[in-house]
Design an enzyme around this catalytic site. Sequence first.
Site, PDB file in Angstrom:
ATOM      1  N   ASP A  16      -1.513   5.582  24.667  1.00 37.36           N
ATOM      2  CA  ASP A  16      -1.555   6.895  25.327  1.00 37.36           C
ATOM      3  C   ASP A  16      -0.997   6.804  26.739  1.00 37.36           C
ATOM      4  O   ASP A  16      -1.007   5.752  27.362  1.00 37.36           O
ATOM      5  CB  ASP A  16      -2.976   7.439  25.350  1.00 37.36           C
ATOM      6  CG  ASP A  16      -3.927   6.576  26.157  1.00 37.36           C
ATOM      7  OD1 ASP A  16      -3.792   5.341  26.114  1.00 37.36           O
ATOM      8  OD2 ASP A  16      -4.809   7.131  26.831  1.00 37.36           O
ATOM      9  N   GLU A  17      -0.491   7.901  27.199  1.00 36.49           N
ATOM     10  CA  GLU A  17      -0.063   8.092  28.580  1.00 36.49           C
ATOM     11  C   GLU A  17       0.880   6.995  29.084  1.00 36.49           C
ATOM     12  O   GLU A  17       0.787   6.552  30.220  1.00 36.49           O
ATOM     13  CB  GLU A  17      -1.287   8.213  29.490  1.00 36.49           C
ATOM     14  CG  GLU A  17      -2.207   9.342  29.045  1.00 36.49           C
ATOM     15  CD  GLU A  17      -3.428   9.496  29.899  1.00 36.49           C
ATOM     16  OE1 GLU A  17      -3.321  10.166  30.947  1.00 36.49           O
ATOM     17  OE2 GLU A  17      -4.487   8.958  29.516  1.00 36.49           O
TER      18      GLU A  17
END
Length: 184
Positions: A16-17
């Site tokens: 994620d991210e």
Amino acid sequence: MLGYFPDCRLFHIGGDEVKTLGDEQYAAFVERVQRIVQAHGKRAIGWQEIAKARLLPTTVAQYWDHRAAGDAVRAARQGAKLVLSPALMTYLDMKYDSSTTLGLMWAGAINLRTAYEWDPATLLMQLRRWEAGILGVLALPLAPVCRPDCPGLCADCGEKWADLPPGHGHETLDPRWAALRERL
């Protein structure tokens, strides 16, 4: 890392991210890591963003960010299974409101009643055709919730194990967890 957890069936690869890789680099990385995990006899699980890569049929995507629901749909269309962990409903380390002392605010305030009464069947209605691919819901705190300055690591209170006094107890456990104890 996989050798440290010989009995686990799933291995979380994150994903994620990510802000430092281009789309092609990211996809290549996820695809490579999935193969490594599979070669060790495990199933890869990663945050919903991994759907930007080609997913193996054994891979699980964990839906967390309501702003990017398309990633979860893309994962399901590839045949990946899903775990639902929408931050607005299942991140129980969020504050109840702006006046709450303990907790975080990045996902917004989460009223315990709203989280408790949430019906997962109402999430991602576009996934109806792939319902069999939803493994379940996972709710857990990602931040210590026993006191504002808690440094982390103890599963109950976040204290560093090395710093725990003899007879360490959890009398200061966040009352939100205590209230949920009856229901779990």
